[in-house]
Design a protein around this motif. Structure first.
Motif, PDB file in Angstrom:
ATOM      1  N   TYR A   1       6.861   6.712  -5.122  1.00 26.21           N
ATOM      2  CA  TYR A   1       5.742   6.773  -4.382  1.00 26.21           C
ATOM      3  C   TYR A   1       5.258   4.997  -4.385  1.00 26.21           C
ATOM      4  O   TYR A   1       4.741   5.137  -5.707  1.00 26.21           O
ATOM      5  N   LYS A   2       4.753   4.421  -3.635  1.00 30.21           N
ATOM      6  CA  LYS A   2       4.134   3.376  -3.136  1.00 30.21           C
ATOM      7  C   LYS A   2       2.759   3.394  -2.560  1.00 30.21           C
ATOM      8  O   LYS A   2       3.468   3.780  -1.418  1.00 30.21           O
ATOM      9  N   HIS A   3       1.763   2.603  -2.595  1.00 29.52           N
ATOM     10  CA  HIS A   3       0.810   2.299  -1.696  1.00 29.52           C
ATOM     11  C   HIS A   3       1.205   1.239  -0.556  1.00 29.52           C
ATOM     12  O   HIS A   3       2.021   0.699  -0.737  1.00 29.52           O
ATOM     13  N   PRO A   4       1.163   1.845   0.587  1.00 28.33           N
ATOM     14  CA  PRO A   4       1.425   0.939   1.331  1.00 28.33           C
ATOM     15  C   PRO A   4       1.206  -0.358   1.378  1.00 28.33           C
ATOM     16  O   PRO A   4       2.510  -1.725   1.587  1.00 28.33           O
ATOM     17  N   GLU A   5      -0.001  -1.189   0.743  1.00 30.20           N
ATOM     18  CA  GLU A   5      -0.479  -2.443   0.579  1.00 30.20           C
ATOM     19  C   GLU A   5       0.550  -3.315  -0.063  1.00 30.20           C
ATOM     20  O   GLU A   5       1.204  -3.996  -0.337  1.00 30.20           O
ATOM     21  N   ALA A   6       1.214  -1.986  -1.271  1.00 30.64           N
ATOM     22  CA  ALA A   6       2.015  -2.729  -2.254  1.00 30.64           C
ATOM     23  C   ALA A   6       3.585  -3.043  -1.533  1.00 30.64           C
ATOM     24  O   ALA A   6       3.940  -3.632  -2.510  1.00 30.64           O
TER      25      ALA A   6
ATOM     26  N   ALA B   1       3.894  -3.846   1.121  1.00 29.39           N
ATOM     27  CA  ALA B   1       4.188  -4.679   2.336  1.00 29.39           C
ATOM     28  C   ALA B   1       3.861  -5.716   1.524  1.00 29.39           C
ATOM     29  O   ALA B   1       4.242  -6.530   1.948  1.00 29.39           O
ATOM     30  N   GLY B   2       3.605  -5.315   0.008  1.00 29.07           N
ATOM     31  CA  GLY B   2       3.452  -7.069  -0.671  1.00 29.07           C
ATOM     32  C   GLY B   2       1.712  -7.866  -0.082  1.00 29.07           C
ATOM     33  O   GLY B   2       1.818  -9.173  -0.352  1.00 29.07           O
ATOM     34  N   THR B   3       1.264  -7.205   0.479  1.00 30.67           N
ATOM     35  CA  THR B   3      -0.043  -7.793   0.430  1.00 30.67           C
ATOM     36  C   THR B   3      -0.870  -7.568  -0.910  1.00 30.67           C
ATOM     37  O   THR B   3      -1.895  -6.736  -0.736  1.00 30.67           O
ATOM     38  N   CYS B   4      -0.528  -8.577  -1.520  1.00 31.52           N
ATOM     39  CA  CYS B   4      -2.093  -8.069  -2.743  1.00 31.52           C
ATOM     40  C   CYS B   4      -3.402  -8.680  -3.047  1.00 31.52           C
ATOM     41  O   CYS B   4      -3.863  -7.707  -3.489  1.00 31.52           O
ATOM     42  N   THR B   5      -3.122  -9.357  -1.452  1.00 30.48           N
ATOM     43  CA  THR B   5      -4.895  -9.147  -2.006  1.00 30.48           C
ATOM     44  C   THR B   5      -5.874  -8.460  -1.625  1.00 30.48           C
ATOM     45  O   THR B   5      -6.761  -8.881  -1.048  1.00 30.48           O
ATOM     46  N   SER B   6      -5.486  -7.469  -0.582  1.00 28.85           N
ATOM     47  CA  SER B   6      -5.576  -5.960  -0.502  1.00 28.85           C
ATOM     48  C   SER B   6      -6.529  -6.075  -1.323  1.00 28.85           C
ATOM     49  O   SER B   6      -8.026  -4.746  -0.851  1.00 28.85           O
ATOM     50  N   CYS B   7      -6.183  -5.701  -2.127  1.00 28.34           N
ATOM     51  CA  CYS B   7      -6.694  -5.070  -4.082  1.00 28.34           C
ATOM     52  C   CYS B   7      -7.064  -6.612  -4.566  1.00 28.34           C
ATOM     53  O   CYS B   7      -8.065  -5.561  -5.421  1.00 28.34           O
ATOM     54  N   HIS B   8      -6.116  -7.599  -5.183  1.00 24.45           N
ATOM     55  CA  HIS B   8      -6.690  -8.413  -5.913  1.00 24.45           C
ATOM     56  C   HIS B   8      -6.999  -9.700  -5.219  1.00 24.45           C
ATOM     57  O   HIS B   8      -6.325  -9.761  -4.219  1.00 24.45           O
TER      58      HIS B   8
ATOM     59  N   MET C   1       0.334   0.877  -7.765  1.00 28.96           N
ATOM     60  CA  MET C   1       1.323  -0.257  -7.786  1.00 28.96           C
ATOM     61  C   MET C   1       2.474   0.424  -7.566  1.00 28.96           C
ATOM     62  O   MET C   1       3.230   0.044  -6.438  1.00 28.96           O
ATOM     63  N   GLY C   2       2.510   1.745  -8.007  1.00 27.89           N
ATOM     64  CA  GLY C   2       4.546   2.857  -7.693  1.00 27.89           C
ATOM     65  C   GLY C   2       3.837   3.914  -8.651  1.00 27.89           C
ATOM     66  O   GLY C   2       3.653   3.326  -9.969  1.00 27.89           O
TER      67      GLY C   2
END
Lengths: 296, 392
Positions: free
Chosen positions: B299-304, B306-313, B368-369
């Motif tokens: 299970y992974k968050h959709p943003e993780a 999609a590789g859009t790290c900057t949504s959270c970091h 992250m997963g």
């Protein structure tokens, strides 16, 4: 009788196999939890502590409560003593030392300053470290024989700085993949440092020459701090795994201990590791807002 | 006499049994159309009539009466590859044991038992990559992905065969390159800092977005010897970034005089932030272990994902652990508004019994997963709750 002999033979074989198995496995972890330095006794839990300074002379621990913009002192036994907030003037303190004149020197990330604090006169002086037109970004620090050792985050090198805050010498690691992320001085003048991305421990002699290096990458994911124990064993703190990997003086992996978590004896986003002079191995946990001390 | 008969029987068995076995395999084709298993390239076991190398004719645990599942089946013969494919950066299908994402198991018209032409296979996953540019690099236009990339694993980012400059120079002769870059200060290097190896809308496949000083020339950042400016030379213009860097944690890290160019191209890029690649590629350059740790989680968050790290970091600096953009509640409730209002108590007044720290969403979730549903840190049935609620 034949049957008995067979059983005895099998037992002997198992004993030998067991012995071989034990002798080839890694050494067991000899560390046990001893104490926790926490902020609740001060009326407020610590928020993202980033460093520990051990005052040998006064037998005190100082914890840099970076998120709380304050310094907390604890007795050698781990009892809370005082809070120092510098009247709310500290801005993201990150690391500290005390010099022989009783001045506290605090790295403030918020103001990019090596700030001197005279606790008695309550005088606080900001110092932006420069060399020519280059501005240093202090990150980690130590103090020995009247000299500051400051890790410059901007270059990943260590500046050796005198009492007038002039850079006397740079210690850099040409073979490191990334810059130095943490360092420790030993009593004989050697300096040990950690290359985060290269996952390497490096050693410099008292003149700043690189004398030894060894890789830790097979056991460590994200090394963030190191401590040097008796017999030159290197203890490498892994921020992401939440554990400590131990290597002997030749760089051979010995064992790893602790693990990621929030309970006692577990680490969540640890940020610094160091030995106190009383045999304790201290781990500053930024994520869990505490310092855990382990002993043998 | 007895000895003579024994020899005859052994000889007979040695000659007849393999043939009998092959004949037995051919029974498969009594039902299964042999034509469906033919092609220019036929997988060796099939060519030898050894269907049983992979299939059990009676019963099996796995679909297709397969003896093993996924890559485990392939590695039963391709054992050397199994070890090799653990080294360095590993292509995601390989890491996931999905050999059949690219290869046919029986027969194919393409070498290496590839499912179709190389470019078609690659684009079937890399579908966001433009297939054509105003100016397209010749190997890319011809679908020769392997001219630069390796399909399974590599020691270099983006599964490159070698260091990028060396790959370029394997086709482009140094004297030709020098002629084309007469004004270049210093030794020619770091080709990808200006050129997109697939193509661009600019001549010479120079990347589409130019750094303003670079568009004017080189002197703003380089001295006469070609030496590049340091981090501070960037921050003199990018003051906001300089402020962001004065934080508890920052990416002002690494070796060398200029930290900015670890992530940004000082010359040209494919998008306005002048990143050296996609977000996930740039982050992975240093955080390879982190990416690998979560890559195969159930299970992974959709943003993780999609590789859009900057949504959270944050990318330059942050006062939070893990360089998060906010505390563990604020950041999640940006999107998960409902959970922010109706959930397990969280916030400054709710303290984690184990640490005395504020309970937040990430006290229980690992965006992250995780191998547990809803990206929980432990199983939500009990294990998670008893971490704090000991008497539960």
């Amino acid at each position: 009788m034949k049957f008995v002999n067979k059983i005895l033979g099998l037992a002997a074989l198992l004993t030998v196999a067991n012995f071989i198995g034990v002798s080839t496995s890694y050494a067991a972890d000899p560390w046990a939890w001893r104490a926790t330095l926490e902020g609740t006794s001060s009326g407020q839990a610590m928020s993202m502590p980033t460093a520990l300074y051990v005052d040998v002379e006064r037998q005190r621990y100082y914890v840099i409560d970076s998120g709380g913009n304050r310094l907390l002192s604890f007795s050698r036994e781990g009892g809370f003593l005082h809070t120092f907030t510098a009247e709310g003037k500290l801005q993201i303190p990150y690391d500290m030392v005390r010099d022989e004149k009783d001045l506290l020197w605090v790295i403030e990330k918020g103001r990019n300053s090596l700030t001197s604090v005279d606790v008695k006169s309550k005088e606080i002086t900001l110092h932006t470290l420069k060399e020519g037109d280059r501005t240093l970004v202090p990150d980690r620090m130590d103090y020995k024989n009247g000299q500051f050792y400051i890790l410059d985050k901007a270059s990943g090198e260590i500046a050796v700085i005198d009492g007038n805050l002039s850079v006397n010498k740079w210690i850099s690691c040409p073979e490191c993949v990334s810059g130095i992320v943490d360092f420790k001085l030993t009593n004989d003048g050697r300096l040990w440092a950690l290359d985060q991305l290269g996952k390497k421990v490096v050693q410099f002699d008292s003149g700043g020459a690189l004398t030894k290096s060894f890789a830790v990458g097979l056991q460590v994911e994200f090394p963030v701090s190191l401590a040097i124990g008796p017999a030159d064993n290197a203890y490498v703190l892994d921020r992401h795994k939440g554990n400590i990997a131990v290597f002997d003086a030749q760089g051979e992996f010995k064992y790893a201990f602790l693990g990621k978590g929030w309970s006692r004896g577990e680490l969540y986003y640890p940020i610094e590791i160091l030995f106190d002079p009383w045999g304790g191995l201290c781990v500053v946990e930024e994520g869990s807002g505490r310092v855990e001390i382990f002993g043998r | 006499m007895l000895h003579y008969h024994r020899m005859v029987v052994i000889f007979w068995l040695a000659v007849v049994l393999p043939g009998a076995a092959a004949a037995a395999e051919n029974i498969c084709f009594d039902c299964h159309d042999k034509g469906s298993f033919s092609g220019n390239i036929v997988h060796q076991p099939l060519a030898d009539g050894q269907c049983k190398a992979c299939h059990n004719p009676h019963v099996a645990h796995f679909k297709g009466l397969l003896e093993k599942e996924g890559a485990d089946l392939c590695y039963a013969c391709h054992g050397k590859e199994k070890e090799k494919f653990k080294e360095g950066l590993v292509h995601q299908p390989v890491r996931g044991g999905k050999c059949l994402a690219c290869h046919e198991p029986h027969a194919s018209a393409n070498s290496g038992l590839l499912k179709s032409n190389l470019d078609k296979i690659c684009f079937s996953c890399h579908d966001k990559l433009p297939q054509k540019y105003g100016h397209t690099h010749s190997p890319f236009a011809k679908g020769q992905c392997f001219a630069c990339h390796r399909p399974h694993q590599a020691a270099y980012g983006q599964l490159l065969k070698d260091e990028p400059d060396k790959i370029c120079q394997s086709c482009h002769k140094p004297q030709d390159l020098q002629q084309g870059h007469a004004d270049y200060p210093g030794q020619l290097r770091n080709c990808l800092s200006c050129h997109n190896p697939h193509g661009s809308e600019r001549k010479g496949i120079v990347r589409n977005v130019l750094h303003a000083p670079y568009a004017k020339g080189c002197k703003d950042c380089h001295d006469q010897k070609g030496t590049q400016g340091n981090t501070q030379s960037c921050l003199r213009c990018h003051e906001k970034v300089a402020t962001e860097m004065h934080a508890r944690h920052s990416h002002l890290t690494g070796k060398g005089g200029n930290k900015c160019v670890d992530c940004h191209s000082p010359h040209a890029a494919d998008e306005k932030n002048l990143l050296k690649g996609s977000q996930v590629e740039v982050c992975r350059a240093c955080h390879r272990d982190t990416m690998a740790r979560y890559a195969d989680k159930l299970y992974k968050h959709p943003e993780a994902k999609a590789g859009t790290c900057t949504s959270c970091h944050e990318v330059h600096g942050s006062n939070r652990v893990a360089m998060l953009r906010g505390d563990g509640n604020a950041i999640c409730t940006q999107c998960h508004e409902t959970q922010g209002k109706f959930t397990h108590p969280v916030g400054e007044k709710i303290l984690d019994a184990r640490t005395g720290q504020m309970v937040t969403c990430i006290s229980c979730h690992l965006p992250m997963g995780s191998d547990f549903k809803n990206e929980l840190i432990y199983s939500g049935s009990k294990d998670l709750c008893v971490q704090c609620h000991k008497r539960y």
